[in-house]
Each structure stands twice: as C-alpha cells, then as structure tokens.
Design a protein around this motif. Sequence first.
Motif, short mmCIF file in Angstrom:
data_model
loop_
_atom_site.label_atom_id
_atom_site.label_comp_id
_atom_site.label_asym_id
_atom_site.label_seq_id
_atom_site.Cartn_x
_atom_site.Cartn_y
_atom_site.Cartn_z
N VAL A 145 0.83 -1.21 0.00
CA VAL A 145 0.00 0.00 0.00
C VAL A 145 0.86 1.26 0.00
CG1 VAL A 145 -2.05 1.07 0.98
CG2 VAL A 145 -1.59 -1.33 1.41
N LYS A 176 0.72 4.61 -2.48
CA LYS A 176 0.54 6.01 -2.06
C LYS A 176 1.68 6.86 -2.59
CE LYS A 176 -3.05 4.98 -0.02
NZ LYS A 176 -4.17 5.07 -0.94
N LEU A 194 -2.52 3.21 6.07
CA LEU A 194 -2.43 2.62 4.73
C LEU A 194 -3.53 1.58 4.53
CD1 LEU A 194 1.45 2.19 4.33
CD2 LEU A 194 -0.01 3.93 3.29
N LEU A 195 -3.73 0.74 5.55
CA LEU A 195 -4.77 -0.29 5.42
C LEU A 195 -6.14 0.34 5.27
CD1 LEU A 195 -3.67 -3.06 7.95
CD2 LEU A 195 -3.86 -3.26 5.46
N LEU A 196 -6.37 1.42 6.01
CA LEU A 196 -7.69 2.06 5.96
C LEU A 196 -7.96 2.69 4.59
CD1 LEU A 196 -7.75 3.60 9.54
CD2 LEU A 196 -9.28 1.82 8.66
N THR A 197 -6.90 3.11 3.90
CA THR A 197 -7.14 3.72 2.59
C THR A 197 -7.21 2.70 1.47
OG1 THR A 197 -4.78 3.93 2.05
CG2 THR A 197 -5.80 5.79 3.18
N GLU A 198 -6.68 1.48 1.73
CA GLU A 198 -6.52 0.54 0.63
C GLU A 198 -7.86 0.05 0.07
OE1 GLU A 198 -4.60 -3.12 1.60
OE2 GLU A 198 -4.15 -3.60 -0.48
N ASN A 255 -12.39 -0.28 0.97
CA ASN A 255 -13.47 0.59 1.44
C ASN A 255 -13.93 0.12 2.82
OD1 ASN A 255 -13.62 2.07 -1.12
ND2 ASN A 255 -14.30 0.10 -1.92
N VAL A 314 -6.79 9.92 8.47
CA VAL A 314 -5.84 9.30 7.57
C VAL A 314 -5.30 10.38 6.65
CG1 VAL A 314 -5.64 7.68 5.66
CG2 VAL A 314 -6.97 7.07 7.67
N PHE A 351 -3.37 9.99 3.97
CA PHE A 351 -3.19 9.61 2.58
C PHE A 351 -4.54 9.55 1.87
CE2 PHE A 351 0.04 7.63 5.23
CZ PHE A 351 1.18 8.13 4.64
N PRO A 352 -4.54 9.82 0.58
CA PRO A 352 -5.82 9.76 -0.13
C PRO A 352 -6.37 8.34 -0.17
CG PRO A 352 -4.00 10.14 -1.66
CD PRO A 352 -3.43 10.25 -0.29
N TYR A 353 -7.67 8.23 -0.05
CA TYR A 353 -8.33 6.92 -0.14
C TYR A 353 -8.33 6.44 -1.57
CZ TYR A 353 -10.03 7.51 4.63
OH TYR A 353 -10.12 7.66 5.98
N ARG A 354 -8.24 5.11 -1.74
CA ARG A 354 -8.21 4.56 -3.10
C ARG A 354 -9.61 4.32 -3.67
NH1 ARG A 354 -6.44 -0.02 -4.75
NH2 ARG A 354 -5.53 0.83 -6.63
N TYR A 355 -10.56 4.03 -2.81
CA TYR A 355 -11.93 3.72 -3.25
C TYR A 355 -11.96 2.75 -4.42
CZ TYR A 355 -12.86 8.06 -0.67
OH TYR A 355 -12.92 9.04 0.27
N ARG A 387 -15.23 13.35 -0.77
CA ARG A 387 -13.95 13.16 -0.11
C ARG A 387 -13.96 13.85 1.24
NH1 ARG A 387 -10.44 10.49 -4.21
NH2 ARG A 387 -9.22 10.23 -2.35
N GLU A 395 -8.85 16.89 2.65
CA GLU A 395 -8.30 16.89 1.30
C GLU A 395 -8.55 18.24 0.62
OE1 GLU A 395 -9.05 13.50 -1.11
OE2 GLU A 395 -8.65 12.09 0.53
#
Lengths: 1048, 181, 237, 179
Positions: free
Chosen positions: A496, A500, C93-97, C99, C125, C127-131, D136, D140
């Motif tokens: 991950v 990022k 990181l896990l939370l963004t990976e 949903n 978090v 980092f941006p979420y991946r969704y 979002r 952000e």
Amino acid sequence: MTPIADIGSFNAAREAGMAKLQPAAPRIGVGMGTCGRGNGAEEVYRAFAEAIEAHGLDIRLAAVGCFGACSEEPLVNVWIPGQPLVILRHVHSADAARILADVHQGRIPPDLAWCKIEEWDHITARIRYGAGFPELPQWSEIPFFHGQKKIVLRNCGLISPDDIDEYIAVGGYQALYKVLIDSRPEMVIEQVKAAKLRGRGGAGYATGLKWEFLAKAKDPSKYIVCNADEGDPGAYMNRNEIESDPHSLLEGMIICGYVTGTQQAIVYVRAEYPLAVHRLTRAVEQAREYGILGPSVLGRGVKFDIELVEGAGAFVCGEETALIASLEGFSGRPRPRPPFPAQKGLDGKPTNINNVETWYNIAPIALKGPAWFTETGSARSAGTKVFSLVGKIRNTGLVEMPLGTPLKTFIYDIGGGGVGECSIKAVQTGGPSGGCIPLEMFDTPVDYETLAQLGSIMGSGGMVVMDENNCMVDIARYFIEFTHSESCGKCVPCRVGLDKALDVLNGFTKGAGNSAQLALLDELGRMIRDTSLCGLGQTAPNPVLTTLRHFRYEFDDHIIARRCRAGVCDSLALSPCENSCPLHMNIPRFLGLLKRGRLEDAFESVILDNPLPASTGRVCQHPCDMRCRRLTMDAAVNMRDVHRFIADSILLSDHFDAMVARVADRKLPPTGKKTAVAGAGPAGLTAAFYLALLGHDVTVFESKREAGGMLRYAIPEYRLPKHVLEREVELIRRMGVKFEFGMPVSSAISLHDLDEQFDAVFLSIGTWKESWVHLPGTELKNVIPALLFLEGVASGSVSQIGRRVAVIGGGNAAVDAARTALRMGADATIVYRRERKEMPAIKEEVDAAEHEGVKLQFLSAPHRIVGDPKGNVRALEIVKTRLGEYDLTGRRKPVPTAEVARVECDAVILAVGETIDLDFARGSGLTLRENGTFVVDRFTLETSRPKFYAGGDVITGASNVSNAMGYGKKAARRMDEALMGVKRFQRLSGGFDASEYEAEPATEIARQRPAELAPAMRVKSDAEVVVGLTRGQASAECGRCLRCDVRA
Amino acid sequence: MTLPTAVTPGKPDPEKCAFIDGVIARSTGRPGSLLGILEAVQENNPRKYLCSSELRYIAAKTNTPLSQIFSVTTFYALFNLEPQGDHTIYICRGTACHARGSRNLLESLRLDLGIKEAPDEGGADKLTLTTPDGKFTIRTVACFGQCALAPVVELDHRICGHLNERALAREVDALRQENHQ
Amino acid sequence: MPQKRISIRIDGELVSTVEGKTILEAARDAGRRIPSLCHMDGLTDVGACRLCLVDLGGGGRLAPACTTPVQEGQAVITNSPRLLAYRRVILELLLTERNHICSVCVANGNCELQALASALGVTSVRFPYRYPNLPLDLSRDRFVLDQNRCILCTRCVRVCADVEGAHVWDVKGRGIYSRLISDLDQPWASAASCTDCGKCVQSCPTGALAEKGKAVEEMVKQTWQVTNAAERKRAVL
Amino acid sequence: MIAAGEKIKLATVWLDGCSGCHMSILDLDEGILSVAERADLVYSPLVDTVEFPEGVDVALVEGAVSSLEDASKLQSVRARSRVLVALGDCAVTGNVPAMRNRLPVKQIMQRLYIEGADVNPGVPASGVPPLLAQARPLHEFVKVDFYLPGCPPDPKAILSVLTDVLAGRAPKLPAVKFG
C-alpha cells in the motif's frame, strides 16, 4: 563423446579445443550475444557462412559471445595464424565478402578494424595470438577498454560458448580438476573467505561465510542455487555472462558443490533470456557428456548435477526467499527470515544462493589464490565488478572494473561522456533498489560501502546515466512505478505504501502537489524502508529518498513553479519547445497561425510572448532546437528564424503603427501603481513591456544613452542591425514605458529614492565588467576587453584596432570581437584553451567566423603578452594545453604542457567573460552571493529588500539575452501578483482560438535555412550576414511542426 | 462477476491431455516443476495462454490446489489467461529505455493500433493489450537486458533497437502487410 | 525434553521465557500486548502486516515479533515513538486501501483493524483513499466474502490450507492488485474444494468474511474455536 | 488558540452527511448548557443565519465534501474560522457518502434517476449543485485542526473537545473509533 576421467583425456579435450581456437587456417568469430543479434549479427554470420561455402574458402567461422562494447556492435574478431586477433566493429552483412577476400590474402580491412589482441590473459591460461599490424592500437589502448580488468568476463567474446572444448582450451575446468585432486575442500572455503569475495547480486554478503554455513549443515540433502533471475532494469551482465561463457558458471558451482558436500544445484534463470537458457542447457548437456556433471565428476567419485529452472517474470524472485517459494511451486512471495535459507531453504533443506557473477570468480580464486584476487579492488571490496553502462552516454556496454574505481572514470573515460551536446547530471546505480548520484559526487569510488553512504546500492551493477533531458522527479516516479508493479503484495508497507508514494509522485509530474505532500513522501519513504518484509520493499524508496536528497530543487520546480525543466513531464508544458524557451513562447501557435497565412495574428502571438522578437530571432541561443521532437526524424523546426521573419515583416513594414495599436489595445486598465526598472537591457525592457501592458506606470532608468543593453552595445551590427532593435524599443515605448537615460541607479538615483517613489522596483543592470586575466603584459597599449571594444565600435568611438589581433576566449563575445576586427581590416585569431566543441559560443557563429577568415587556435592558453619598449603589443605567447582529467561540468580540464608558441599580433582582445559590477552590488545593501550576484527567491525573484526584485545577469552571472528576458518576464508577473494580490498575467495573451491554427499532418520537407551573404562580401561592410527566411520558406517551415501541443 | 475461467469447463481434448501428461511425467519431483509445466503447456497452446480446463487438468494431475495454481498464474508476468494476438509486440520499460523515451513509443503504438487506455485493474504500468481483431498484442516488459540498444521493442521475438516512433510505426506496418498476405 | 529457560528484556523489564518462543509470545506471557493483525494463535506466522515490528537495537533493521525467536540477553523495544508512528502509518495505509466503512460493517465493534486504530489513536488518515471498485461474493448459503473489507492478512488462506486442509483460498495477482480468491477465482459457492466449515470466517479479523444474515455490528468472530482446532490438529500430528 | 474565559463564536456546518452528528451534539444533554454559557451559536442548521459569518472561533463540520457547493462552502468556513473540527466519520473519512466513489457519477445518476424512476425519468439539472467526481473528506480540501471520528461521534467526545477548546487547551481526545 568419452567422459574425461584422467589427465590424459583432460589434455586431449584441451588440445581439441586449441585446434578450434587457433586452427591452421584463419578463424572468424562473430559476436552472437543477444545484443549482437539485436544489431544484426545473425545476418553477418549467415553472410560469412554463405560466402565461405560459395567460394570454398579455408576459413573457420565461429559464433562467439559478446566482448562488451555494445555501442560498437556487431563485433567480429579475425585471427590469421601468426597474427594478432583483430576486433572489427560495426560489421554489416554486406562487408562479409570483402572481409573474407582480405583475410584470404592475410589482410584486415582497415576501415573496420578497431583494435588488436596480441596475447590474452584468460586468468586460467594465457593465449598468445601473435604480433603484427603495427598500425592498429592494442585493445587496452581503446578508451572504452582502458583500465578494465577482465576476470569475470575473461572468456567472453573470445571463445564459442557452445563448445566445451574451447572452454577447456583456455584453462577451463582446470581449477575444478585441481580442487578435486587436492581433495581439501575446507581449504577452498578458506581461500574464498580470504579472497574477501562478496556476493555480486547486490547485498555484498561474504561468499565464503555462506559456503561455510552450507558445509556445516548436516542434512544429507541440501541445495546450491544460482540466482540468474536478473531483473534490475538497466542491468544485463548476467545475461551476457551466461550467453558468452556458460561453463565458467558451471565450474564455479561444481567447485562449491564439492567443497560443501552438496550434490544438487539449480540455476534459476529468467525466461526472458531465451538465448541464455539455450546456451546454458547446451553447456549442461556437454558437461554431462564429458563426465563433468553427473555421478562421478571428472571420475573422482563426487556426485553433482545441475537443473535449470526458468523463472516466469517476477522481479521479486531475485529475493532469495521468494526465489525458493517460486522453486517450490508457489507465487514468489518472500518469507520472513529467520529461518535463513542456510538453515531451512528449498523444501526445508539447507540452501545456498549466489548470484551468477559471484560464481564466475570461483575458478580464478581456486586456481590463483586469494592473494592474487585481493590485489585488485579496494580494501573492503576485493576483485572486480561488471557494470552495465547505459542510458545517456556515448559508449554503452559492459565494463569490468576493479572495485573502488571512481565513478567519473566510468562516465567520462570509459563512457566517453554525454550524448551530443547534452551534459550529464546523474548516474542511477543499483536499479530500482538503488539511487541517483549527482554529478557533484562523481569522485566517489564505487564499492559497496561508499554507494550505501550516498543512499544508493551497488545492486547488480546497473549504471544508467541521466542527462539534462531527464527529469529526476519522473525518474523517481518511474522507479516507484516499477517496484509498485513488482511488489508481491504480501506486506502492507510495500503493497500500500508504494501505491501512495506513486500517487503522490504522479501528482507531482502532473503539476498537482504541495510541500506537505513532499514531507509526507519523505516520511512514507523512510517508513517503507524500515518496515518492509523483504529487500524489495526495504530498498524500493531509495530512488525517491536519494532524488529528494540530491535533486530537491527539481521537486520544488514541479511543486512550486509547476515546471519541468527537462521537459519530460508533459502535463506541465505546452510542448517541448515552449518548455525549453526561457520566455515560454507559444511556438506551435505562431507557427500554426503563419502557416495559415495569418501574419498579423502570428505577430501578435509572438510579441505578446516576447517583446524583442526580431532581436532574439537573430541572437537567441535557440534551446528550442535541441528539444524539438522533429529532431528525431530529420532536423529541428527552425523556430528562431520563423519568428524573426514574423517580427521583421511587421516591425520593418508600414503595418507597424497599426500593429502597435492592436497590441496597445490589450493593455489592462491603469492600476495607479508606480514601478521602476533599473537597466534597459533585455531583462529590463521585457519587464517594462509587461508591466506597462498590465496597466502599471513604468519608468526605466538607464545609465547609457540608449536602450538595448548588450543588444545595443555588445552585439555587432552585422548580427543585429541597430535599426531593427530601435523599432522594438519604439514599440515598447509606445506601450507607455518612460525612459530616463544617463541615469545610473545608485549614483544618479539611489535605491532609497526608488523605494520612496515607487511601489515595486526591478533591478536588471546586467554584467558590464569584463573579467580580467592576470597575465603579464595586460598593461600594454592595445590590450582591450572585448566588451569595451564592442561597445566602442557600436557607439562609434573606436574605429580601428591594429593589423593583427589576437582574441582570448571562446564565448560569443570573443567571436563577435574577432569578426568585428576582421571588418575593420585586421587579421584575427581566436585563442582558446579547450577544444572547438567546448566553445560556449553559438556554433553557427563560430562556423561563420571561420568562413570569413578568422583563425582559430585551440588548446592554447595565454601565457604572456609580449610588448616592445614603447609599450606596444608585439605578440601573444601561448602555452599549448592538453586535455586532462574531467571536471565536474563533464569537460576535461586543460592542462598546460611545456610547449610554448607565439601568435604575432599588435592588439589583444580579452574576452574571458563578464562579471557583475561589484561596487554597485556591494553598495546596494542587498544580500549577495560570493560572486557578487544578488540573492533572490528562486520562484518570486524577490531580493532581500522588500519591493525590490532582480533578474537577468545580476542574479545568474553573465548569461544570454533570452535567459535575461525570461527573468524580466517572470519578474513582471511576480511583481504584478504582489502589487495586485491576484494572478492577472494570463489575461494578456488570451484571445487566440485554437481552431484558428488547427493541427495538420507535418510535411516531409527538409529544414529551411536562411540565405547568407557570401563570406567575401561580409567582411567588407557591416551588412547583416544572415538575410533571413523568405516568406515562402517561413511558411513551409511552419508545416514541419509536429504539433506536440495537441494531445490525443 | 464475469470470470474468464468459468467459460471453458470440462477437460482439454485428448491430444492436449497426452501432452500435459508427458510434461508432468518429465518434470515431477524436480524443483520448480510447477512453473515449468505451466510454461510448457502455455507454449503448446496455439494462442499462447492457459485456459481453465488446462489449469484444472494440471491441478488434478499434480495434486495442486486450484487456488494455488491460479495464484501462480496471476503472479508471474509470463503467464496469460487470455488468448494472445497473432503478433506480440513487447515494449521494454527498463530504465535505459525509459530514459530514452520508451513511454512515447508505447503511447504512439497504442494510438496507432487504436487501443483505448488500459483498464485500471492490473495497472497501466504492467500491461497486456490486445486489439479487438486479435491481430496484435502489446505488452510491456520490465527489462529485456538490451539496455545498450535502448529504446528496445521486440516484435514477434525479433529485437529492434534504437527505435523512434516513426521507425516503430514502419515495423508494425510491415507486420500488418504480412498479415494481409 | 524440557525447554531451556532464558531471560530477555522487553522495554527495559526483565522477562523470563523459554527458548523457541517468539518475541510476540514471550511478550504476551509477560502481559505485554504487541499489536498484530496477520498473527493468529494456532497458525503459521508470515510476518506480513508489520504491525508487530520491534526494535532489537544496534541500529539493525526492525524485526517482526511474530517470527523472531527470543534469544538469551536480547533487549527488545516494543513501543518507541518511531515504532508507534510506523504502526499508525500501517493502519492508515490499510484504511485507505479498501473501502472500510465501519458504520455499515457487520464487524463494526468487533473488528481487529478498527480496534487497533482506536487503540493507537488513529483518528484520521493523511493519505488519499483509493476507493477501489470491489465485488461482494454472496454466492454461498451461509457465508459472505466482502473484498471491500479484506486486509490480505491471509489468516483465512492459512487456516483453510493448514488446519482444514482444503486450500480453497489463495491470493491472486500481486502488489496493490492482490485479491483473495477461491479456487480458480470463481464464485465461492462454485469452489468445489470448500467444505463449508467456516473456519476462515471465524479467523477473519475484519468484516471481509462473515456469516450471512448478520446486520451491522452483529458479526462476532469465534477465533478461539479455530485456534483450539488448530492446536488439536497439531497435537495429533 | 482560544483564550480562556472569552465568550466564543461557535458554528456547526452540515455538508454531505445524515445530520446524525448534529443529533449527537443535541445529545450532549445538560452538557450543552455549559457550552452555551461560554459560546454563541452563530451559524448552524439549527439557527437561521444564511451567510456563514466572519470571525468564527470554532466550526464543527459534519459531512463529506460531495458537491461543488460543499467545496466552496468549506473554503469560506475555513477562511472565516479559527479552529475547524471535522465532526464524524463522513467529515473525517468520507464514510457512507464516499461509498459512491467507486462508480462514475454519470453511472449513478443513470441508475438512480433514469433506470430507477417510476415517473418522469431524467437527471435533475437545475436547483441541485453539481456533484464532484468523488465525495472526499474535509482535509483533502482545507486544513483541519481536529478530527473527531465516529458514526455518530460519541457525545462525550464532542463535549470533551468543546470543553477543551473553550478552556483554551489543545483538545485531548478520549478513545474514539471509526464507525
């Protein structure tokens, strides 16, 4: 085939091999590695074979491996009995017939011959070819080979990889035989330890220690694995080693098998290397036939066999635990250590894994001993390492160098420096696990520890050279993209975290990014490095962390200025030409408009981007030429001459007034802000023009009597007629700019006054002081600085300069001064201490000077000026130089020799560069750098004093017209933003509808060149040398544009 | 969910089974045998891919769990689960090739062959794209180890070095002509 | 054979343990919980989540407590600021990976990921979420696989292969595109190898594998049952 | 930071959320009195001020940023507030509104307003703010000073944060969880 079982049969094989290597007839060996094949070696081989067959010649043909000089492929070696082995380069199939004809008569085609080998040290044996061909250089005299020490590559390119006899002939399997006879396995392990051999796969772990672990492991079934899953992009030495000399690998492994009591071995080789797989398979078969592999190695009762496993394309399998998982039939996901493979490896058995290249060092160590081995290399890292030298470098290929060799030896001495005119800025070592090492650190000796200190690693030995056309942000992004797609996905930080990191870096290359993200990227990189499960993740951030460390300014460019100087990140630029232009002219737009015959619109487009288009159309260094994508097809679009045509067509015509009015219509409403510009040179004029268009009140203070700065006073009439410049200045004046001439800032008007009277001030006073060389004799009459001379001529105060003039220097000023002197009836000689290709002057100008009769004397440093008792110049004494070591600009330093020469002359012009007027700078009270230039914010151009901005030569040191104008433009934009609180600059150049100049397919015609006066005519007057493009030419040239601004 | 593997149930034809049996017999018990078997079976398939009936057959014969087989075939870049085009064009994305402009080659080739942007899944950095007519497959490879020839493209197993966009287009045209004949 | 007793220091405190244990076990015996997600009692450790990383000093690399054996005289740091910061990033990181919408998740309140985020003070978090667009496999009668909640800890893979012996699960693809699959990446119901034992569901630390029909917050995992089964099996072997 | 003892201007903002977080504010019960003593509620879905006022001390923002209107409103909230608190999971993580993010807006609209409509199928074009491609979390778009996750956040946690802010302290969050 009978197995070798005693010294007799061993020697028989050796003799058979020797008879193939040095037959009674001539032998031709074609380099048939993958790189040779990629360059047409197969066709060459076939042509030889057919011709030999057709003419029934008694010439032996062999397919040999690769000799390492990839940029010279296809390579062919020719041996005529009794003569040296001659290496031919760039051989094509069409050459085969004449080579054969020559060889048949005992000759070598001189145009193809590169170098010769009289005797070769295979380490395991010496092979003497013969002496002769005195006209040919020894192989070691070729720069690419000079300093190389071939231990690993000892046989590559000389023997046939498909023939075990030839390997035995050059001493192959002799080390194995000796080890078996000696029958003291523990001694061999001690020797490998004493040789300080370290793993060549990258991590550099001591090989001897690993062997000892394996030898001590009591399990009766254990494994030896050769890691040939070479996956580092940019590294291909393992492929070449196996393709060229597979038996050396086998020999190393068999020795290890015997001394560690292991009977089973595996070579895990990339399936992407079909030729390597093929040759290795063949080698294993031959070794089995000879009894070198099998139930009783060389009849000594030792059992050993090797299996080949083809990897299926996963970079992570280079990691030993992943490789083991892969061998066991699982996805190649690494496993935590402990347990280490030496304890529990393949199928839970003790396993030793070494890289391909490590194995190649074994036979030499076993035969010649550790003391011999440690003679080469540095204290901590013994021996050699094979590097692949690729990327933006002249000589590409595989080079084997002693460990500890400085990086610059690789880049400049062996690699021959950058490609074309481009200068090298970094070397990437160690592939995706390594880092980028900047130019300033090229003195670094290359070994495991020093590279690690720089944040990089040795890795498998890839060296990818980057030049100014490579964007380091893009390179960081590229490597993360690579490791991101190669991450196995098992552990969270790598799976991950890299995603990022890639996200952030993608943003940077697209102009979306901020400093907070930069800090986050750094934090994330460290975290991935420290927490990932295996080597892939632990090293994956290295390319980012090193570029952040060494190329931080490039990240800032992307994040703050949204610019990519290298022009790689195409979302940040309109087109490569626009990106390279210091003024960021919308070049495709004016080309498109002119192509449609819209001259006036084209002029409007040009003038809004560049207020001095006719002048720059003549004197610009045209960086756009270097970046034009048309260059890859035939030649760059002649953008500079087209905009000169556009500018001349309006400025020098009766459309002038109407067009001035049209441009003036674009002025924004008056803002009531008062701005001042100090210096009416290119930077000052540009800033003034834009400040006026933006609606500000502008006053320009100039110490001289007229505007134009260097354009007016330093560039001679024959390059830039002054009436052209005057029209441009007139246009700027009509935008409302006020000029105060004879008003030097500081003496006539102080910074304090400017501060009181104006809302913002731009300082662009240029560099008007000639650098002085400390040379005996400069006090003589008729020794004059170039700038003073040119200025005197321009203003009419100087009208003659002796009969014979020597000009010292290699820049534009030197060439201008020499050509001006020529026009005054003098003989002119330019004396320059380096070579022609290193002259900073515009190449076309140097050529023109030579055509006109200026003499050029290179590799000559001034020593003293000889005068007569009356104080007149009699001669310039020069010391001849030779080119020595490379300096950090990648140029070789001129080193004086003992040879002295005289240039008879009666005047000397010094053109060794201009510097800033230090008195003014110091008096300004602004913060300065050591060389006297102003310290400014790189992005806003603000000086240390509020309201004061600076640009042009005062911040960069002497540069050129276009760069100075670029700063003027940027300063105007930043000053306006500060004054008005909003970004308004874009409003100036709107109103062009892209459909007005829609793209059409480019035409195939050649680059249009402007007509020039004949050299004989030129020197008789001041008439302009370059006449300019005709209307037809200009419009045709526009059609050559590939329209990179249009995106699919 | 649409699953490519669910479309071809059943057993491969007898000829294929015999081939697979032969491969398995030759490699059983040797290290790395599963990779070797899968490589051989894919190479034997005229469309150079592994279909699910083959995977099931191999799993049954080698006593390997199906999920492990699927894991392996999707982990390594060499394996294809989709039929490949008549011509395969590999674009090298190694560092030297990247530094010498291989991304532009990839882009122009993609446009030239009329292939739309790769789908997100799998990532654009590791792609396999086949034209709708099945004539061409474009693939990227991490590095050919042909760095001195950068940028490098492999057209049907023939390495071409020092390519630019125009030269690549010419090479592809030549393949197209071949197709017509 | 009686195991040799040794002593190590954990965060400065002297702890007595026996040779052969992992640092994670030794710490737990001493009443110290080191955060972990991919570890489950009874299963072979894989060291994948990296949450249990500890510092063994000497400037060396961090080591996963779950797979590193104790050694006499070892000094282990489990909670330095650096380690805590890294653990928080791992959770981010896990939370963004995928949903992870806790509020509508069956495992809300009983989720190991959610609990660790809370315990380690992850309140947002950076980092941006991946969704990612991920499927839900509802094909099976009793169980559900929701890829949106999967953290690829592979506890299900291991329990199925090692304890149940069915090897229904594995991971396809690689890197960020890794996905949990059953058999040939087919609907779970059609995976013939599945014995419907449900051990995977009980082993799953999040709401990725759950019993069908459970509403938000209702899915409580009986991990201990699986651990018992695993230990029984190990004892038999 | 807010100086202790001063009466502060408090605002609450409702972006793309279910208003559950606001319910949680109301659930402060008698705690709300201690807040009211120290704060004026100058803007909120609960009061009828139209324009977000200048000089707000603390703004509690509920909901994700889903539309252009949300985005511009959030910008002015940020510009006019000294302390901005992301209140609840939608504001902190995107939460339920972000569940649409995996699909293109067009596809969602098609499904909802055309395929799913019984009468007058058609995507509404006027009177509704255009949706962003994805919903979002607040941070952000703007700098967020404190995060208060939970769906909804625990009233005790809200009270604790408000009490700290009112007392001029940096809030020390009690253990909170997503969801």
